[in-house]
Design an enzyme around this catalytic site. Structure first.
Site, mmCIF file in Angstrom:
data_model
loop_
_atom_site.group_PDB
_atom_site.id
_atom_site.type_symbol
_atom_site.label_atom_id
_atom_site.label_comp_id
_atom_site.label_asym_id
_atom_site.label_seq_id
_atom_site.Cartn_x
_atom_site.Cartn_y
_atom_site.Cartn_z
ATOM 1 N N LYS A 146 -6.347 -13.480 10.360
ATOM 2 C CA LYS A 146 -5.695 -12.539 11.289
ATOM 3 C C LYS A 146 -5.386 -13.113 12.675
ATOM 4 O O LYS A 146 -4.311 -13.662 12.880
ATOM 5 C CB LYS A 146 -6.509 -11.249 11.353
ATOM 6 C CG LYS A 146 -6.435 -10.477 10.031
ATOM 7 C CD LYS A 146 -6.917 -9.039 10.128
ATOM 8 C CE LYS A 146 -6.465 -8.222 8.938
ATOM 9 N NZ LYS A 146 -7.419 -8.129 7.843
ATOM 10 N N ASP A 195 -17.438 -12.786 6.762
ATOM 11 C CA ASP A 195 -15.994 -12.627 6.717
ATOM 12 C C ASP A 195 -15.573 -12.085 8.086
ATOM 13 O O ASP A 195 -15.593 -10.878 8.321
ATOM 14 C CB ASP A 195 -15.609 -11.677 5.586
ATOM 15 C CG ASP A 195 -14.112 -11.391 5.543
ATOM 16 O OD1 ASP A 195 -13.401 -11.851 6.461
ATOM 17 O OD2 ASP A 195 -13.661 -10.704 4.605
ATOM 18 N N TYR A 206 0.819 -1.221 0.000
ATOM 19 C CA TYR A 206 0.000 0.000 0.000
ATOM 20 C C TYR A 206 0.853 1.272 0.000
ATOM 21 O O TYR A 206 0.523 2.229 0.673
ATOM 22 C CB TYR A 206 -0.922 0.037 1.232
ATOM 23 C CG TYR A 206 -1.822 -1.158 1.402
ATOM 24 C CD1 TYR A 206 -2.750 -1.502 0.419
ATOM 25 C CD2 TYR A 206 -1.766 -1.937 2.562
ATOM 26 C CE1 TYR A 206 -3.590 -2.590 0.583
ATOM 27 C CE2 TYR A 206 -2.605 -3.027 2.732
ATOM 28 C CZ TYR A 206 -3.512 -3.350 1.736
ATOM 29 O OH TYR A 206 -4.344 -4.422 1.918
ATOM 30 N N TYR A 214 -14.487 -4.593 2.576
ATOM 31 C CA TYR A 214 -13.142 -5.040 2.230
ATOM 32 C C TYR A 214 -13.056 -6.530 2.539
ATOM 33 O O TYR A 214 -13.361 -6.949 3.654
ATOM 34 C CB TYR A 214 -12.079 -4.283 3.048
ATOM 35 C CG TYR A 214 -10.688 -4.811 2.791
ATOM 36 C CD1 TYR A 214 -9.906 -4.302 1.755
ATOM 37 C CD2 TYR A 214 -10.174 -5.849 3.548
ATOM 38 C CE1 TYR A 214 -8.641 -4.813 1.490
ATOM 39 C CE2 TYR A 214 -8.912 -6.372 3.291
ATOM 40 C CZ TYR A 214 -8.155 -5.844 2.264
ATOM 41 O OH TYR A 214 -6.911 -6.366 2.010
HETATM 42 C C1 PLP Z 1 -7.418 -8.483 6.396
HETATM 43 C C2 PLP Z 1 -8.726 -8.931 5.866
HETATM 44 C C3 PLP Z 1 -8.813 -9.851 4.805
HETATM 45 C C4 PLP Z 1 -7.594 -10.349 4.076
HETATM 46 O O1 PLP Z 1 -6.756 -11.120 4.854
HETATM 47 P P1 PLP Z 1 -5.233 -11.337 4.383
HETATM 48 O O2 PLP Z 1 -4.686 -12.318 5.362
HETATM 49 O O3 PLP Z 1 -4.586 -9.988 4.473
HETATM 50 O O4 PLP Z 1 -5.267 -11.848 3.002
HETATM 51 C C5 PLP Z 1 -10.049 -10.277 4.412
HETATM 52 N N1 PLP Z 1 -11.178 -9.832 5.012
HETATM 53 C C6 PLP Z 1 -11.136 -8.944 6.027
HETATM 54 C C7 PLP Z 1 -12.406 -8.502 6.657
HETATM 55 C C8 PLP Z 1 -9.910 -8.450 6.475
HETATM 56 O O5 PLP Z 1 -9.881 -7.546 7.464
#
Ligand code: PLP
Length: 400
Positions: A250, A223, A6, A133
């Site tokens: 994460k 997600d 980024y 996102y």
């Molecule tokens: C960070 C994130 C992702 C992507 O995860 P990566 O391990 O960086 O590929 C997907 N969805 C959400 C909501 C996120 O915060």
């Protein structure tokens, strides 16, 4: 030469070089900084957690990795079984990946193929939220709605396979009414939209989404890559409204090593379970179910269960509220908080220019983006450390 994320490499400031990290602190050669971002929201138990570190070392002494193609091992079996118990409802079927983006890709692929396996070829569209996102790979960029990250998609013109909707029940009902025959899934970051600007919305929206998905036969995907493991103040938002597929990443490994998982319910799993080889899920990340990562994740979940984390998070939320509620200065558009997340939104991104250096001088690492100054601290933070993070945010607006 490293190409950093980024960043315009031409104008990027030199990144802080970290030589050690422990608890809530990251260390440069001459500075000790509280990490108010938990390294992209992942390091929930703090850095160099002894239990997680030991789990990784112990596993490395046995072996670090074997593929899941035709092979399996204790750590991945234990983690899958742990997740089955730990997650609500019949979210029981774990597909592992090396990152959150890939795990979202897998969820979206599952949703599409769920209908393809039934010979329903009309359901090609995804419903997702404005400002969402879901990762940086191509399909997740499409599902997402964030020009600041994904503006390159405009090179393709209109995207016919994704419909975006605001977090508003009337709009949601209208979207389902209009598009339901073509939708395979509705994917959301539940309650808290992270990278799209720490936007928070009400659970009633998700309850209605669940009803609409049931009514129209659309799969609901949460997600929870960012929201999982307590960030919203709930263990998982999936505890409140049960999705068909949940994606975790994460904090899954306590931020000690990259890994993610797509967990499907019985109905989704049954949609693939068949004598027909063509109904199988054709996906297989090389490092899925990596033994070091699975060992770290198991240790992290055990810490979460044993350490009264939900109380810790409630305490962080309470102290944050006491310290930040009603905080208002010229240029501040909104101050919002939920669980272990606080965000100050400003009118103009230029108002945050220089904040990172300001915080650095005061012993806090922060990484505001666009118009958002936020903190998502490790849950093991002490009151004094949390107050330091929050007061540094306040002082920025009161500096001379
Ligand atoms: C960070 C994130 C992702 C992507 O995860 P990566 O391990 O960086 O590929 C997907 N969805 C959400 C909501 C996120 O915060």
């Amino acid at each position: 030469m490293i190409w950093y994320p980024y960043q315009q490499m031409k104008t990027m400031r030199e990144p802080y070089r970290i030589v050690d990290a422990e608890g809530v602190y990251i260390y440069t050669e001459d500075k000790k900084l509280i990490d108010s971002t938990s390294s992209w929201w992942s390091v929930i138990h703090g850095y160099k957690n002894p239990k997680i570190t030991k789990a990784i070392k112990d596993q490395a002494d046995v072996f670090s990795h074997v593929m899941l193609g035709g092979l399996t091992h204790d750590s991945v079996l234990k983690l899958a079984s742990k997740l089955k118990d730990f997650l609500p409802g019949d979210l029981d079927y774990c597909f592992f990946s090396d990152s959150g983006s890939v795990a979202v890709e897998v969820a979206l692929k599952m949703a599409l193929q769920f209908y393809v396996n039934k010979n329903d070829l009309k359901r090609t569209k995804i419903l997702s939220l404005t400002h969402s996102y879901h990762g940086d790979t191509f399909k997740t960029m499409e599902a997402g709605d964030d020009e600041d990250y994904h503006f390159i998609l405009k090179a393709y013109g209109e995207n016919p396979n994704v419909v975006h909707v605001d977090t508003n029940i009337d709009d949601l009902e209208a979207a389902f009414k209009k598009h339901h025959e073509e939708l395979n899934c509705f994917i959301v970051e539940p309650l808290l939209q992270g990278a799209g600007g720490m936007r928070m919305y009400d659970i009633s929206f998700l309850k209605r989404a669940r009803e609409l998905c049931d009514e129209y036969g659309v799969l609901l995907i949460f997600d929870e890559v960012a929201t999982g493991f307590g960030r919203t103040g709930y263990r998982f938002v999936s505890d409140l409204v049960l999705p068909d597929i949940v994606v975790l990443g994460k904090a899954l490994t306590g931020g000690h090593i990259g890994h993610a998982v797509t967990v499907a319910n019985q109905k989704v799993y049954d949609g693939f379970y068949s004598d027909d080889p063509d109904c199988a899920l054709m996906h297989g990340p090389t490092f899925m179910g990596n033994a070091l990562a699975c060992s770290a994740a198991l240790a992290s979940i055990e810490l979460f269960e044993e350490g009264k984390y939900m109380e810790k998070i409630a305490h962080i939320a309470q102290l944050t509220k006491e310290t930040m509620e009603g905080f208002s200065r010229p240029g501040i558009k909104d101050v919002r908080m939920m669980g272990g997340c606080i965000c100050i939104e400003v009118e103009d991104s230029s108002l945050l220019k220089g904040y990172q250096e300001f915080a650095y001088e005061r012993g806090v690492f922060a990484r505001p983006f666009l118009n958002y100054l936020y903190a998502m601290v490790p849950y093991i933070i002490t009151d004094d450390e949390l107050l330091k993070v929050l007061n540094t945010m306040k002082e920025w607006f009161d500096r001379g």
